[in-house]
Enzyme design. Structure first.
Site, PDB file in Angstrom:
ATOM      1  N   ASN A  65      69.060  19.928  13.433  1.00 51.34           N
ATOM      2  CA  ASN A  65      70.486  20.179  13.609  1.00 51.34           C
ATOM      3  C   ASN A  65      70.969  21.441  12.903  1.00 51.34           C
ATOM      4  O   ASN A  65      71.966  22.031  13.321  1.00 51.34           O
ATOM      5  CB  ASN A  65      71.275  18.974  13.093  1.00 51.34           C
ATOM      6  CG  ASN A  65      72.755  19.258  12.995  1.00 51.34           C
ATOM      7  OD1 ASN A  65      73.475  19.236  13.989  1.00 51.34           O
ATOM      8  ND2 ASN A  65      73.243  19.533  11.784  1.00 51.34           N
ATOM      9  N   SER A  67      73.125  23.327  22.640  1.00 58.53           N
ATOM     10  CA  SER A  67      74.549  23.528  22.917  1.00 58.53           C
ATOM     11  C   SER A  67      74.720  23.775  24.409  1.00 58.53           C
ATOM     12  O   SER A  67      73.798  24.252  25.083  1.00 58.53           O
ATOM     13  CB  SER A  67      75.076  24.744  22.135  1.00 58.53           C
ATOM     14  OG  SER A  67      76.356  25.140  22.591  1.00 58.53           O
ATOM     15  N   TYR A 117      74.061  33.408  19.505  1.00 60.07           N
ATOM     16  CA  TYR A 117      74.068  31.949  19.385  1.00 60.07           C
ATOM     17  C   TYR A 117      73.523  31.302  20.658  1.00 60.07           C
ATOM     18  O   TYR A 117      72.663  30.413  20.606  1.00 60.07           O
ATOM     19  CB  TYR A 117      75.487  31.470  19.106  1.00 60.07           C
ATOM     20  CG  TYR A 117      75.645  29.972  19.022  1.00 60.07           C
ATOM     21  CD1 TYR A 117      75.217  29.279  17.889  1.00 60.07           C
ATOM     22  CD2 TYR A 117      76.230  29.258  20.057  1.00 60.07           C
ATOM     23  CE1 TYR A 117      75.364  27.906  17.798  1.00 60.07           C
ATOM     24  CE2 TYR A 117      76.390  27.884  19.975  1.00 60.07           C
ATOM     25  CZ  TYR A 117      75.951  27.209  18.850  1.00 60.07           C
ATOM     26  OH  TYR A 117      76.105  25.838  18.770  1.00 60.07           O
ATOM     27  N   ALA A 163      71.569  32.549  22.927  1.00 68.64           N
ATOM     28  CA  ALA A 163      70.146  32.831  23.090  1.00 68.64           C
ATOM     29  C   ALA A 163      69.299  31.893  22.231  1.00 68.64           C
ATOM     30  O   ALA A 163      68.256  31.395  22.672  1.00 68.64           O
ATOM     31  CB  ALA A 163      69.847  34.286  22.726  1.00 68.64           C
ATOM     32  N   THR A 164      69.752  31.616  21.000  1.00 71.08           N
ATOM     33  CA  THR A 164      68.984  30.702  20.145  1.00 71.08           C
ATOM     34  C   THR A 164      69.011  29.292  20.704  1.00 71.08           C
ATOM     35  O   THR A 164      67.995  28.575  20.659  1.00 71.08           O
ATOM     36  CB  THR A 164      69.524  30.683  18.709  1.00 71.08           C
ATOM     37  OG1 THR A 164      70.866  30.175  18.674  1.00 71.08           O
ATOM     38  CG2 THR A 164      69.491  32.067  18.084  1.00 71.08           C
ATOM     39  N   LYS A 165      70.141  28.874  21.229  1.00 64.34           N
ATOM     40  CA  LYS A 165      70.245  27.512  21.741  1.00 64.34           C
ATOM     41  C   LYS A 165      69.485  27.349  23.057  1.00 64.34           C
ATOM     42  O   LYS A 165      68.958  26.265  23.343  1.00 64.34           O
ATOM     43  CB  LYS A 165      71.720  27.132  21.908  1.00 64.34           C
ATOM     44  CG  LYS A 165      72.472  27.016  20.580  1.00 64.34           C
ATOM     45  CD  LYS A 165      71.827  25.997  19.651  1.00 64.34           C
ATOM     46  CE  LYS A 165      72.617  25.775  18.383  1.00 64.34           C
ATOM     47  NZ  LYS A 165      72.030  24.736  17.518  1.00 64.34           N
TER      48      LYS A 165
END
Length: 244
Positions: free
Chosen positions: A87, A139, A152, A154-156
């Site tokens: 998380n 997300s 953000y 791209a990471t998710k």
């Protein structure tokens, strides 16, 4: 394996709700924090007062050495981790041309490398036991993308790819890997938005309200339960219909 859960980034927000939900469902839970020891300890005290088995552990998930040490402490206190909830994360808004190398690498080091480090740390006992569960928190922006949140998002999106690929790899050993993709959830991450934006986001949500951390926590608890024994490699979207 015993029901032992490690929830990264669980001193506040979604992670805190997940840790509480799991603890109250019979899991021994490690509450991980990076800097907010006060929040982690208050949650642990609250849950212990209810008879739950809880410990706290400080670690920056972007640092493999710290993650390995944290998992070692969990194993010494409770035993091998049977449920990992990735998380811990960072978020923010910026125009793409304003994104610095430092910001880009920081987001990936926490949101993606953090999951990588934690999974590798808990995986050996799971492989030995031929059981275990991993839930990654992505997300809806990792599914659809979002203007001014390229890093953000791209990471998710990377976490979704990790989930699906690792689920296929680990399925023969009966280790399930799933993903929860929250929508607009009422946490302190929304505090940076102008006040007038929140009612607009609620109106854009077909369900008619913003999500709560507890909405996400219940989804995680389901995926971690025996009721989800035949579910792996999936993305469970918890967004009130926001991206229908």
């Amino acid at each position: 394996m015993e029901k032992i859960a490690l929830v990264t980034g669980s001193s506040r927000g979604i992670g805190r709700a997940v840790a509480a939900q799991l603890a109250r469902s019979g899991w021994a839970v490690c509450v991980n924090y990076r800097v907010r020891e006060d929040c982690a300890r208050s949650l642990a005290e609250e849950l212990r007062a209810e008879g739950c088995r809880v410990m706290t552990a400080q670690a920056d998930v972007s640092q493999r050495v710290q993650v390995d040490a944290m998992v070692g402490r969990v194993e010494e206190t409770f035993g091998s981790v049977s449920l990992l909830v990735n998380n811990a994360g960072v978020a923010g808004q910026a125009l793409f041309q304003d994104i610095t190398d430092e910001l880009w690498h920081r987001y990936f080091s926490v949101n993606v490398d953090g999951a990588f480090h934690a999974i590798q740390a808990v995986l050996p006992p799971m492989l030995h036991a031929h059981e275990g569960c991993i839930v990654n928190i992505s997300s809806i922006w990792g599914q659809r993308g979002a203007s001014c949140e390229v890093t953000y998002s791209a990471t998710k999106a990377a976490l979704i790819g990790l989930t699906r690929s690792l689920a296929a790899e680990l399925a023969p050993t009966h280790i399930r890997v799933n993903c929860v993709a929250p929508g607009v959830i009422r946490t302190d991450m929304l505090d940076t938005l102008p006040p007038e934006v929140l009612p607009q986001l609620a109106q854009e949500t077909p369900w008619g309200r913003l999500g709560t951390p507890e909405d996400v926590a219940r989804a995680v608890a389901f995926l971690a339960s025996e009721q989800a024994d035949f579910i792996t490699g999936q993305v469970l979207t918890v967004d009130g219909g926001f991206i229908l």
